[in-house]
Design an enzyme around this catalytic site. Structure first.
Site, mmCIF file in Angstrom:
data_model
loop_
_atom_site.group_PDB
_atom_site.id
_atom_site.type_symbol
_atom_site.label_atom_id
_atom_site.label_comp_id
_atom_site.label_asym_id
_atom_site.label_seq_id
_atom_site.Cartn_x
_atom_site.Cartn_y
_atom_site.Cartn_z
ATOM 1 N N TYR A 198 82.870 70.980 35.381
ATOM 2 C CA TYR A 198 82.116 70.863 34.126
ATOM 3 C C TYR A 198 80.691 71.348 34.331
ATOM 4 O O TYR A 198 80.206 71.429 35.468
ATOM 5 C CB TYR A 198 82.112 69.415 33.613
ATOM 6 N N CYS A 199 80.025 71.688 33.218
ATOM 7 C CA CYS A 199 78.607 72.053 33.263
ATOM 8 C C CYS A 199 77.975 71.612 31.938
ATOM 9 O O CYS A 199 78.574 70.843 31.187
ATOM 10 C CB CYS A 199 78.423 73.549 33.531
ATOM 11 N N THR A 200 76.789 72.096 31.636
ATOM 12 C CA THR A 200 76.052 71.631 30.459
ATOM 13 C C THR A 200 76.774 71.941 29.156
ATOM 14 O O THR A 200 77.009 71.060 28.332
ATOM 15 C CB THR A 200 74.650 72.281 30.424
ATOM 16 N N ILE A 227 79.195 69.126 28.766
ATOM 17 C CA ILE A 227 78.768 67.750 28.509
ATOM 18 C C ILE A 227 78.368 67.567 27.039
ATOM 19 O O ILE A 227 78.624 66.524 26.436
ATOM 20 C CB ILE A 227 77.574 67.388 29.429
#
Ligand code: ZN
Ligand code: ZN
Length: 345
Positions: A198-200, A227
């Site tokens: 996952y990332c921003t 996120i």
């Protein structure tokens, strides 16, 4: 024809106050083929400038990566413009969890070689062979399984203030640094574990998931919309929130609170705190975490030497700054050795 900012950030902030309009902070990206990035960039600038859009946007042959703020009354016109561009029609817009009218103060659209600095040679692997996209509910369920490894694809200063429960958070300054480290550390689990990344906002995982599949990882997944989209779905659908702390964002807001937990501490005194600030000494500008007590004690500076410079008259400070560059230090807080809570030895 005006193709660049003519107002300073300060002038723009005053105009935003005067206009009294609500603004929406949002982001989106698209990997696609753009034949003439410069022309595309100019078209975007002309249209968005008239709509009062502000933000930081990267355009490349490989696509577009946009983080921006749109005046709410012009959102429909903005959306209509996006929909008029074939590859942006119905693109997912990641709407910020916490809104701030001054998240961006300029419209900067830049042509780059890549929309994310990943250091990858895209010709060496199939970038379209991506991981399986997960929504928030699927992410919660898969990350509860024992044979799943969750990897945070962001940098250390991002995961320091917030991350998913149980995630691996590589101690890296840049995205390009993280890829070989993750590959090496997880090499034994290429086929026996689910690799969930996952990332921003999702963009870093688009390329990384294809890269890890190319490197032999068989069960690769990615959190769709990152996120930001996860937080939205958790709220709207009443799901369990597995993210603790704040989501670091790359605009004036610095972060959005996703849970009430404070998982970081002041880099000067060690008390619980997750507020990033920049050192008040313009020649330093270091990004670090500082509590209000330390801010007062150190005149909003990262060190005594910076505080002594800030105490000098402005023109004297300017003289000292001549010819020095600080840009590479801005996100290097973890490597600032005088911040002792980070370097206990
Ligand atoms: Zn402190
Ligand atoms: Zn400093």
């Amino acid at each position: 024809m005006q193709l660049y900012n003519t107002l300073s950030a300060k002038q723009r902030a005053a105009l935003i106050d005067e206009a009294g309009e609500e603004r929406l902070t949002l982001s989106f990206y698209a990997y696609t083929q753009i034949e003439h990035p410069s022309e595309f960039r100019d078209q975007l600038f002309m249209r968005w400038d008239t709509l009062g859009v502000l933000g930081r946007i990267y355009v490349a042959h490989e696509g577009i990566n946009a983080q921006l703020s749109v005046p709410a009354p012009r959102f429909a016109a903005f959306k209509k413009h996006l929909d008029s561009i074939a590859f942006l029609k119905d693109v997912r817009l990641n709407i910020a969890v916490e809104q701030d009218n001054k998240s961006f103060l300029k419209l900067k659209i830049k042509v780059r070689d890549k929309i994310v600095a990943d250091g990858l040679d895209d010709d060496t692997f199939d970038v379209t062979n991506k991981g399986v996209h997960l929504n928030a509910a699927e992410f919660n369920s898969l990350t509860s399984a024992e044979d799943t490894i969750v990897v945070d694809m962001r940098n250390h200063y991002e995961s320091e203030i917030g991350h998913f429960e149980g995630a691996i958070t590589p101690d890296v300054d840049t995205f390009r640094d993280s890829l070989p480290i993750i590959e090496k550390d997880l090499a034994a689990h290429k086929s026996d574990k689910n690799l969930v990344m996952y990332c921003t906002g999702g963009i870093r995982c688009e390329k990384a998931s294809a890269y890890f599949k190319h490197k032999g990882f068989e069960r690769v997944y990615q959190l769709e919309g990152g996120i930001i989209e996860y937080a939205r779905q958790v709220k709207n659908q009443g799901l369990d929130n597995k993210f603790v702390g704040k989501n670091f964002v790359f605009d004036e807001r610095r972060s959005e609170a996703i849970s009430d937990d404070i998982i970081a501490s002041c880099h000067q005194c060690g008390s619980p705190c997750d507020t990033h600030v920049n050192c008040a000494n313009d020649a330093c500008h270091l990004l670090f975490i500082q509590c209000p007590t330390c801010a007062e004690k150190h005149d909003n500076c990262c060190s005594d030497s910076c505080a002594s410079i800030v105490a000098l008259p402005r023109d004297k400070q300017k003289e000292l700054r001549k010819g020095t560059h600080n840009s590479n230090k801005i996100f290097k807080k973890g490597r600032a050795h005088h911040l002792k809570t980070l370097n206990p030895s």
